[in-house]
Design an enzyme around this catalytic site. Structure first.
Site, PDB file in Angstrom:
ATOM      1  N   ASP A 500       0.802  -1.221   0.000  1.00 20.47           N
ATOM      2  CA  ASP A 500       0.000   0.000   0.000  1.00 20.47           C
ATOM      3  C   ASP A 500       0.833   1.268   0.000  1.00 20.47           C
ATOM      4  O   ASP A 500       0.321   2.353  -0.247  1.00 20.47           O
ATOM      5  CB  ASP A 500      -0.837   0.048   1.292  1.00 20.47           C
ATOM      6  CG  ASP A 500      -2.194  -0.592   1.125  1.00 20.47           C
ATOM      7  OD1 ASP A 500      -2.680  -0.667  -0.003  1.00 20.47           O
ATOM      8  OD2 ASP A 500      -2.766  -1.003   2.157  1.00 20.47           O
TER       9      ASP A 500
HETATM   10  C1  GLC Z   1      -1.750  -3.882   5.318  1.00 21.12           C
HETATM   11  C2  GLC Z   1      -2.939  -3.843   4.410  1.00 21.12           C
HETATM   12  C3  GLC Z   1      -2.722  -4.702   3.197  1.00 21.12           C
HETATM   13  C4  GLC Z   1      -1.438  -4.371   2.540  1.00 21.12           C
HETATM   14  C5  GLC Z   1      -0.285  -4.388   3.524  1.00 21.12           C
HETATM   15  C6  GLC Z   1       1.004  -3.922   2.920  1.00 21.12           C
HETATM   16  O1  GLC Z   1      -1.639  -5.130   5.902  1.00 21.12           O
HETATM   17  O2  GLC Z   1      -4.097  -4.251   5.086  1.00 21.12           O
HETATM   18  O3  GLC Z   1      -3.778  -4.546   2.293  1.00 21.12           O
HETATM   19  O4  GLC Z   1      -1.223  -5.280   1.512  1.00 21.12           O
HETATM   20  O5  GLC Z   1      -0.585  -3.577   4.621  1.00 21.12           O
HETATM   21  O6  GLC Z   1       1.003  -2.571   2.639  1.00 21.12           O
HETATM   22  C1  GLC Z   2      -1.455  -0.520   5.117  1.00 18.26           C
HETATM   23  C2  GLC Z   2      -0.036  -0.280   5.463  1.00 18.26           C
HETATM   24  C3  GLC Z   2       0.139   0.986   6.197  1.00 18.26           C
HETATM   25  C4  GLC Z   2      -0.580   2.115   5.507  1.00 18.26           C
HETATM   26  C5  GLC Z   2      -2.029   1.746   5.274  1.00 18.26           C
HETATM   27  C6  GLC Z   2      -2.802   2.797   4.571  1.00 18.26           C
HETATM   28  O1  GLC Z   2      -2.101  -0.867   6.268  1.00 18.26           O
HETATM   29  O2  GLC Z   2       0.472  -1.328   6.239  1.00 18.26           O
HETATM   30  O3  GLC Z   2       1.494   1.253   6.371  1.00 18.26           O
HETATM   31  O4  GLC Z   2      -0.479   3.279   6.229  1.00 18.26           O
HETATM   32  O5  GLC Z   2      -2.101   0.567   4.551  1.00 18.26           O
HETATM   33  O6  GLC Z   2      -4.130   2.413   4.388  1.00 18.26           O
END
Ligand code: GLC
Ligand code: GLC
Length: 829
Positions: A500
């Site tokens: 993300d």
């Molecule tokens: C969080 C989000 C997931 C994403 C991951 C890496 O676990 O829920 O959707 O793939 O972060 O950014």
């Molecule tokens: C996922 C990631 C986090 C980010 C979030 C945004 O959870 O792990 O680092 O801030 O997505 O939605």
């Protein structure tokens, strides 16, 4: 140091002191009504949606930690030992769950089990026991409290219950005080055999639901106004009413409605008394809301109390819950010498998979229940660890998720659990999302053999007029990647892919701007090698699905597309010693030795090898060796190295985190099992098991002061080697780690893996593992699979027998006969 231990026979984690390094929680509830419950009785509950239908208030990020819960205060008027430090004369006032008073306890134990928790404590000869759970298929928490006089004098005890109501919308509840302080309403009912407090804020207008906080005995008094109960300048640790010893019978009007019962209990030596508290959600049909003017219709509350309002009824409901979990966990069991692995894979990992399936990323001690709904990619991945437990629920989840897909195959990144509609605030544009639908559906079909799901008519964008079969949804998913490629023939990343925080078109320099929804520079160029690898991994499942449903032309087309993308990875995704991660908006490599920071990333390497890329020519082994060399640590594999020291406009959120945290070189546990699985593809069982154990919480139980999170569940992240507290975990429970580690241990290490034709057995284990037994329920039969590795190999099968008869190959047939079949597998290279 340890703060408890696993009781494997009871399937419980036993916490032996209340001051754990962080609140160690459990989840109550199975399908619609849920409670979060900490080892000191903290937490809150909600019906279906943690944001919109929250029953009780909880103060996140508070000092002290873990503020808010179902609290019971005891006032022992005949304490035999030293009395409390407080100013209450000879009475001893204490919190049996330790918080909120932090009372010194003579005895304390909290047992978190499958969908229930128990707290035992005692002080000065008065013993307290609490068992808390949500009964199956119902909308309430039950708290069964027993007080026992363990002293040799008569005791007069006052017990005060306490919950603080949330005014339903948890977001509004924390922000909109100018309105909220005037709308709170309650009703109180005292009957011969029960005493109830009803929280009915907004019921007079558009809500047709209320909450009830009831106990199965008459009370000496009650309170429903927070200030009256606590005193305006007191915390939960010093409720004025308890110190006074008498309830005020306050009736809340505005401000902060609470529920407190004052119960007087006389206990002779050795005597025990049990009380059943029910905290429930009640809903009435619109035209039956009122009994008479301003008096709510209590029928649903009566039903709850009739059902659960006695110790016998509560026990029966708990027994049913126990049976439910016993049956569920029979679907996959493990016997092995390695107890930590066996208890995690056989019990706790599956339990966490159920929780992530239910909660997605909504409500935990790190997710406030307000922010994130169900994630398109998250929920599809959560299915992978859940589908063997309740396939029917996985099926309907798949249809819900698919209904939020757009006609071009892209998807809302999140949707709301209550409305099941896509979330406009986040929108779409995460270009990996569509592929996870194929992954989820393939897992479901392999588990069940139910190809019928492909013919279900499912809306696009929640619009029935746009409905088409689920198969068409899969095709749109597949084609979305095919149609959205960049200059190197690799998939365009969009706002981000699985990571993300890899926001390559974001270019944000404005504080507070969302990295996930902002695209200040839509390059149309930034590409993801990870999406290519996901395509190469799940694509073959799409091909198989097409073949098995007589769509041979489509299968051929899909195969061609997979080889085109694989070729692009070979051409532009290989950096010499490992796989490149992405190309940025200027067409520059990310995750390459050409970079100053972020030279190597875990995701593209794990997934490319999972997809089988580079296995034949040795690049796969080289990539995994590079991962080991550059990313591996004592506590797991970090996401990238070197950590980004500075913020990079062209990379987005990944470079926003301090080095060693989250996506910036934290041990992001979710993708560690990708490396585990990749290692098994190379037959390296020792390495696979090592990556498995490093992030597995049970192996770090005695390191709880550093790790801090619950030893029975995975955390999303463990601080990486660049962070000051390397090894400290955060964000336990709601993480894709649960599903993927379960897949890695059950399907790839122990190697019992559903495939389209049956149940494949292909273990890849450490050479010193002598063997193990797995029982697996699969398509209507049970398989008892005993694997013998006296040969001491990592992978390879010499022989398979099924019910005593030699079996060719290692795919076990589908029996579907409701019987148990004995399978013996002898390993040898
Ligand atoms: C969080 C989000 C997931 C994403 C991951 C890496 O676990 O829920 O959707 O793939 O972060 O950014
Ligand atoms: C996922 C990631 C986090 C980010 C979030 C945004 O959870 O792990 O680092 O801030 O997505 O939605």
């Amino acid at each position: 140091m340890q703060y408890g231990y696993f009781d494997d026979d009871a399937r419980e984690y036993v916490i032996t002191r209340p001051d754990t390094p962080y609140p160690w929680i459990n989840y109550l509830g199975s399908e619609e009504f849920f409670g979060l419950f900490s080892n000191t009785s903290g937490g809150y509950c909600f019906y279906r949606d943690a944001r919109m239908l929250r029953l009780t208030r909880y103060r996140y990020n508070n000092a002290p930690a873990d503020s808010g819960g179902r609290y019971f205060y005891l006032r022992d008027n005949n304490a035999s030992g030293s009395v409390c430090e407080c100013n209450a004369g000879t009475a001893d006032i204490w919190s049996p769950s330790w918080m909120p008073m932090k009372s010194k306890l003579d005895r304390y134990e909290c047992r978190h089990g499958m969908g229930y928790s128990r707290i035992f404590s005692s002080r000065n000869g008065l013993a307290f026991s609490q068992v808390s759970f949500v009964p199956l298929r119902d909308t309430c928490e039950i708290h069964k409290i027993t007080l026992t006089n363990e002293s040799n004098v008569d005791k007069n005890v006052d017990m005060f219950s306490f919950v603080e109501f949330c005014l339903w919308n948890a977001n509004d509840d924390m922000t909109n005080f100018q309105r909220n302080f005037s709308i709170g309403e309650v009703e109180v009912e005292q009957l011969a055999d029960t005493s109830r407090i009803y929280h009915k804020t907004e019921y007079r207008e558009r809500r047709s639901h209320y909450a009830v906080w009831a106990v199965n005995v008459p009370v000496a008094g009650f309170d429903t106004d927070r200030q009256a109960f606590l005193g305006l300048y007191n915390g939960f640790d010093h409720p004025e009413t308890v110190f006074k010893g008498e309830a005020n019978n306050s009736v809340a009007s505005g401000w902060a409605p609470v529920g407190s019962h004052h119960i007087k209990a006389k206990l002779s030596p050795g005597e025990a008394k049990t009380f059943v508290f029910v905290l429930g959600y009640c809903e009435n049909p619109q035209d039956q809301k009122w009994e008479r003017q301003n008096v709510i219709n209590k029928k649903p509350a009566n039903i709850l109390m009739d059902k659960y309002g006695s110790p016998e009824a509560a026990n029966k409901a708990l027994a049913a819950l126990n049976k439910y979990w016993e049956d569920l966990l029979k679907r996959f069991t493990v016997e092995a010498d390695d107890k930590k692995m066996a208890r995690m894979a056989g019990v706790w990992n599956q339990y966490q998979c159920m929780v992530t399936f239910n909660m997605s990323r909504s409500a935990s001690y790190f997710e406030s229940g307000i922010g994130r709904g169900m994630g398109f990619r998250d929920s599809n991945q959560d299915l992978l660890g859940f589908v063997h437990l309740v396939p029917e629920r996985a099926r309907s989840r798949i249809l819900d998720i698919a209904a939020t897909q757009f006609p071009d195959g892209s998807a809302y990144h999140q949707y709301q659990p209550l409305t099941k509609r896509g979330n406009n605030e986040i929108g779409s544009g995460f270009n990996d999302d569509p592929l996870w639908l194929i992954c989820g559906v393939a897992a479901y079909i392999k588990e069940t053999g139910d190809y019928g799901i492909l013919d279900e008519k499912v809306p696009f964008d929640n619009d029935d007029k746009l409905a088409d079969t689920l198969f068409v949804h899969l095709k749109r998913s597949f084609d979305f990647t095919v149609k959205n490629k960049g200059p190197h023939g690799l998939p365009l990343i969009g706002r981000a892919d699985w990571n993300d925080c890899l926001n390559l078109n974001c270019f944000s320099s404005t504080p507070g701007e969302s990295f996930q929804t902002t695209a200040n520079y839509e390059s149309g160029v930034a590409e993801s090698v990870l999406i290519a690898a996901i395509f190469a991994f799940t694509g073959p499942d799409y091909v198989e699905i097409c073949r098995r449903t007589n769509r041979n032309d489509e299968a051929e087309y899909a195969e061609k597309q997979i080889s085109i993308i694989t070729e692009a990875v070979n051409q532009h995704g290989w950096d010499g010693d490992w796989f490149v991660r992405a190309y940025d908006a200027y067409g520059k490599k990310i995750g390459s030795r050409e970079c100053e920071d972020g030279k190597i990333f875990i995701e593209s390497n794990g997934f490319a090898v999972m997809a089988g890329i580079g296995i034949e020519d040795g690049r796969a082994a080289k990539a995994l060796d590079s991962v080991k060399e550059h990313l591996d640590t004592k506590y797991g594999i970090v996401l990238l190295q070197p950590a980004y020291k500075d913020y990079h406009l062209e990379l987005g959120e990944v470079s926003s985190y301090p080095p060693g945290y989250k996506e910036n070189a934290g041990i992001f546990c979710h993708n560690n099992p990708w490396v585990t699985i990749a290692e098994t593809r190379l037959g390296r069982g020792n390495r696979a098991f090592e990556t498995y154990t490093k992030i597995c919480p049970a192996y770090r139980e005695d390191d709880s002061d550093l790790r801090r999170m619950e030893p029975y569940v995975y955390a999303q992240m463990v601080a990486g080697k660049d962070a000051p507290r390397h090894g400290e975990a955060k964000n336990s429970w709601l993480t894709g780690t649960a599903a993927w580690t379960f897949v890695s241990i059950s399907q790839y290490i122990l190697g019992v893996r559903p495939v389209f034709d049956g149940l494949l057995v292909d273990p890849c284990i450490p050479s010193n593992m002598k063997g193990f037994t797995v029982t697996r329920h699969f398509r209507g039969a049970d398989y008892r699979i005993t694997v013998d590795n006296s040969a001491g190999v990592e992978k390879g099968i010499k022989s398979v027998t099924v019910d005593g008869i030699a079996h060719a190959g290692n795919v076990l047939p589908v029996f579907g006969d409701g019987k148990t079949h004995d399978v013996v597998v002898i390993m040898n290279a």
